[in-house]
Scaffold this motif. Sequence first.
Motif, PDB file in Angstrom:
ATOM      1  N   UNK A 160      87.680  55.432  25.447  1.00 17.70           N
ATOM      2  CA  UNK A 160      86.846  54.287  25.810  1.00 17.70           C
ATOM      3  C   UNK A 160      86.126  54.529  27.136  1.00 17.70           C
ATOM      4  N   UNK A 161      86.841  55.026  28.136  1.00 17.64           N
ATOM      5  CA  UNK A 161      86.239  55.263  29.454  1.00 17.64           C
ATOM      6  C   UNK A 161      85.141  56.318  29.376  1.00 17.64           C
ATOM      7  N   UNK A 162      85.387  57.361  28.602  1.00 24.40           N
ATOM      8  CA  UNK A 162      84.349  58.389  28.459  1.00 24.40           C
ATOM      9  C   UNK A 162      83.123  57.839  27.746  1.00 24.40           C
ATOM     10  N   UNK A 163      83.319  56.981  26.760  1.00 28.89           N
ATOM     11  CA  UNK A 163      82.185  56.386  26.055  1.00 28.89           C
ATOM     12  C   UNK A 163      81.404  55.430  26.958  1.00 28.89           C
ATOM     13  N   UNK A 164      82.101  54.752  27.866  1.00 27.41           N
ATOM     14  CA  UNK A 164      81.466  53.787  28.766  1.00 27.41           C
ATOM     15  C   UNK A 164      80.853  54.429  30.007  1.00 27.41           C
ATOM     16  N   UNK A 165      81.223  55.657  30.285  1.00 27.69           N
ATOM     17  CA  UNK A 165      80.880  56.290  31.563  1.00 27.69           C
ATOM     18  C   UNK A 165      79.375  56.344  31.832  1.00 27.69           C
ATOM     19  N   UNK A 166      78.580  56.598  30.833  1.00 22.91           N
ATOM     20  CA  UNK A 166      77.133  56.721  31.027  1.00 22.91           C
ATOM     21  C   UNK A 166      76.413  55.366  31.038  1.00 22.91           C
ATOM     22  N   UNK A 167      77.152  54.297  30.853  1.00 22.58           N
ATOM     23  CA  UNK A 167      76.563  52.959  30.908  1.00 22.58           C
ATOM     24  C   UNK A 167      76.322  52.560  32.365  1.00 22.58           C
ATOM     25  N   UNK A 168      75.609  51.491  32.570  1.00 23.40           N
ATOM     26  CA  UNK A 168      75.327  50.993  33.917  1.00 23.40           C
ATOM     27  C   UNK A 168      76.512  50.153  34.406  1.00 23.40           C
TER      28      UNK A 168
END
Length: 186
Positions: free
Chosen positions: A146-154
């Motif tokens: 989850x954290x890796x998927x969210x990492x590129x978000x703002x």
Amino acid sequence: MDRREEFPGWHGTTIVGVRKGGKVVVAGDGQVSLGQTVIKGTARKVRRITPGGKPVLCGFAGSTADAFTLLERLEKKLEAAPGQLQRAAVELAKDWRTDKYLRNLEAMLIVSDGRDLFVVTGAGDVLEPEHDVAAIGSGGNYALAAARALYDQDLDAEAIARKAMAIAADICVYTNGNLTVETLDA
């Protein structure tokens, strides 16, 4: 006999560490389970230690008593090598792997001084994550994904850690939403 056979149903913890935007956040849930029973829902598995006045964040998964033993050892290593988290973590991992008493401890650690982020294991590993995200424990793989998927978000590091932990808590029965979150500037 393998100690895990004595306590085959002992589970409970998810810890995630996120480094982004000049900050490091370590977050952990509060659930401790024995088999299918929640023993405690508000455990604090993320701590801030300050050997020599320099703060270090530590999150642990596994046996609580074992983890506290490791945290005390890490603190001593940091006092002997102030400001050198990597060196202290490597020394702890070497001791953990080779010392007759320590090698029976069942826990894992995520540690950060705001600059470095490491996973330390009893197998002698000191791992620095490639993608500025690390996770351990029963729901660690869910939180990591989850954290890796969210990492590129703002999102900042804390928002990523909190959302990743919420996702892990929704998936892993050994993880709850009672979080302890600690933050350090790089």
